[in-house]
Design an enzyme around this catalytic site. Structure first.
Site, PDB file in Angstrom:
ATOM      1  N   ASP A  24       0.860  -1.172   0.000  1.00  0.00           N
ATOM      2  CA  ASP A  24       0.000   0.000   0.000  1.00  0.00           C
ATOM      3  C   ASP A  24       0.911   1.241   0.000  1.00  0.00           C
ATOM      4  O   ASP A  24       2.113   1.124   0.260  1.00  0.00           O
ATOM      5  CB  ASP A  24      -0.853  -0.079   1.273  1.00  0.00           C
ATOM      6  CG  ASP A  24      -1.762   1.101   1.465  1.00  0.00           C
ATOM      7  OD1 ASP A  24      -2.188   1.707   0.469  1.00  0.00           O
ATOM      8  OD2 ASP A  24      -2.065   1.420   2.639  1.00  0.00           O
ATOM      9  N   ASP A  26      -0.138   5.032   1.248  1.00  0.00           N
ATOM     10  CA  ASP A  26      -0.337   5.865   2.446  1.00  0.00           C
ATOM     11  C   ASP A  26      -0.346   5.018   3.717  1.00  0.00           C
ATOM     12  O   ASP A  26      -1.039   4.009   3.805  1.00  0.00           O
ATOM     13  CB  ASP A  26      -1.663   6.633   2.335  1.00  0.00           C
ATOM     14  CG  ASP A  26      -1.626   7.679   1.244  1.00  0.00           C
ATOM     15  OD1 ASP A  26      -1.028   8.742   1.459  1.00  0.00           O
ATOM     16  OD2 ASP A  26      -2.161   7.410   0.144  1.00  0.00           O
ATOM     17  N   ASP A 202      -2.148  -0.796   5.732  1.00  0.00           N
ATOM     18  CA  ASP A 202      -2.494  -0.252   7.056  1.00  0.00           C
ATOM     19  C   ASP A 202      -3.991  -0.006   7.236  1.00  0.00           C
ATOM     20  O   ASP A 202      -4.431   0.332   8.323  1.00  0.00           O
ATOM     21  CB  ASP A 202      -1.767   1.070   7.290  1.00  0.00           C
ATOM     22  CG  ASP A 202      -2.361   2.205   6.463  1.00  0.00           C
ATOM     23  OD1 ASP A 202      -2.595   1.976   5.251  1.00  0.00           O
ATOM     24  OD2 ASP A 202      -2.626   3.282   7.014  1.00  0.00           O
TER      25      ASP A 202
HETATM   26 MG   LIG Z   1      -2.943   2.982   3.475  1.00  0.00          MG
END
Ligand SMILES: [Mg+2]
Length: 252
Positions: A24, A26, A202
């Site tokens: 991922d 961000d 996340d």
């Molecule tokens: Mg993320």
């Protein structure tokens, strides 16, 4: 700091002939900041990904909810690293499946519906996406007001047939296709013939990626707190960088 069980899984992963290293953007390669336009990679993270991508038998991919042009610009990554935007819907070759007239109409309706809700909730913002739109409530001052805006979006635009909702941290993202990060990983895995996939994420949207990592050698890593189906967990972007650096060293 990499947990011992993750470290052991990385050693096995590093020894396989063909692997896919995916992440991922961000919250993993770039720390979360209040201005999304200023979310840049942690120093050293992209360097580690570039080093991995240069090794034989390794494909590296960055898979993000952002539109692909923004992802490429902010991350600064280039070929041979693969970038996939819009939660798995936007590829280098263009969209995986172009929107038909009905889907375009749904996208316009979603955008209009979310903008109406945002107008009633100061601080809320609507982000246009190639395949839909997202309602951001991070900057809504009152928590109840922020929740109210999201709830109105769930009951309104998100409930329209053909619209797919993805919950994130202070964001509700609506798309008019059923593309996902999980489908994107499966597509790249098949394309390059990878025996195993490593993925770090996340957010809630990354659970769709973790869900497809079912092969014995696959390594799914949740970054930060929260419920997850991932097998391993690290604390934040610094640890994610350590995972990429360790893996590059092990593989080399
Ligand atoms: Mg993320």
């Amino acid at each position: 700091m990499i947990p011992a069980d993750l470290r052991a899984a990385l050693e096995l992963f590093a020894g396989l002939p063909r692997v896919l290293v995916a992440t991922d953007y961000d919250g993993v390669t770039a720390p979360i900041v209040s201005d999304p336009a200023a979310a840049h990679p942690l120093p050293g993270t992209v360097e580690a990904l570039v080093a991995l991508a240069a090794l034989p038998g390794v494909t590296v991919a960055v898979v993000s909810g952002r539109d692909r042009a923004t992802l490429d610009r902010l991350s600064g990554v280039e070929e041979p690293i693969v970038t996939v935007g819009s939660h798995g819907a936007e590829w280098a070759e263009g969209f995986e499946s172009p929107l038909d007239a009905a889907a375009l109409a749904r996208r316009d309706a979603v955008l209009a519906g979310l903008e109406e809700i945002a107008a009633r909730h100061p601080g809320a913002a609507v982000e246009r996406k190639p395949l839909g739109a997202a309602l951001h409530v991070r900057n809504v001052a009152d928590a109840a007001d922020a929740d109210g805006a999201l709830e109105q979006a769930r009951r309104g635009p998100a409930s329209v047939p053909g619209v797919h909702a993805t919950e994130g941290k202070a964001v509700l993202e609506l798309t008019v296709t059923d593309a996902s990060k999980g489908r994107a990983l499966t597509l790249i895995r098949d394309r390059v013939g990878a025996q195993a996939v490593l993925y770090l994420g996340d957010d809630v949207t990354d659970e769709k990626a973790f869900a497809v990592l079912e092969s014995a050698g696959d390594v799914s890593v949740k970054v930060g707190d929260g419920e997850t189906a991932a097998r391993f967990r690290v604390r934040g972007p610094e640890d994610a960088r350590a995972v990429f650096e360790d893996l590059a060293a092990l593989r080399a």
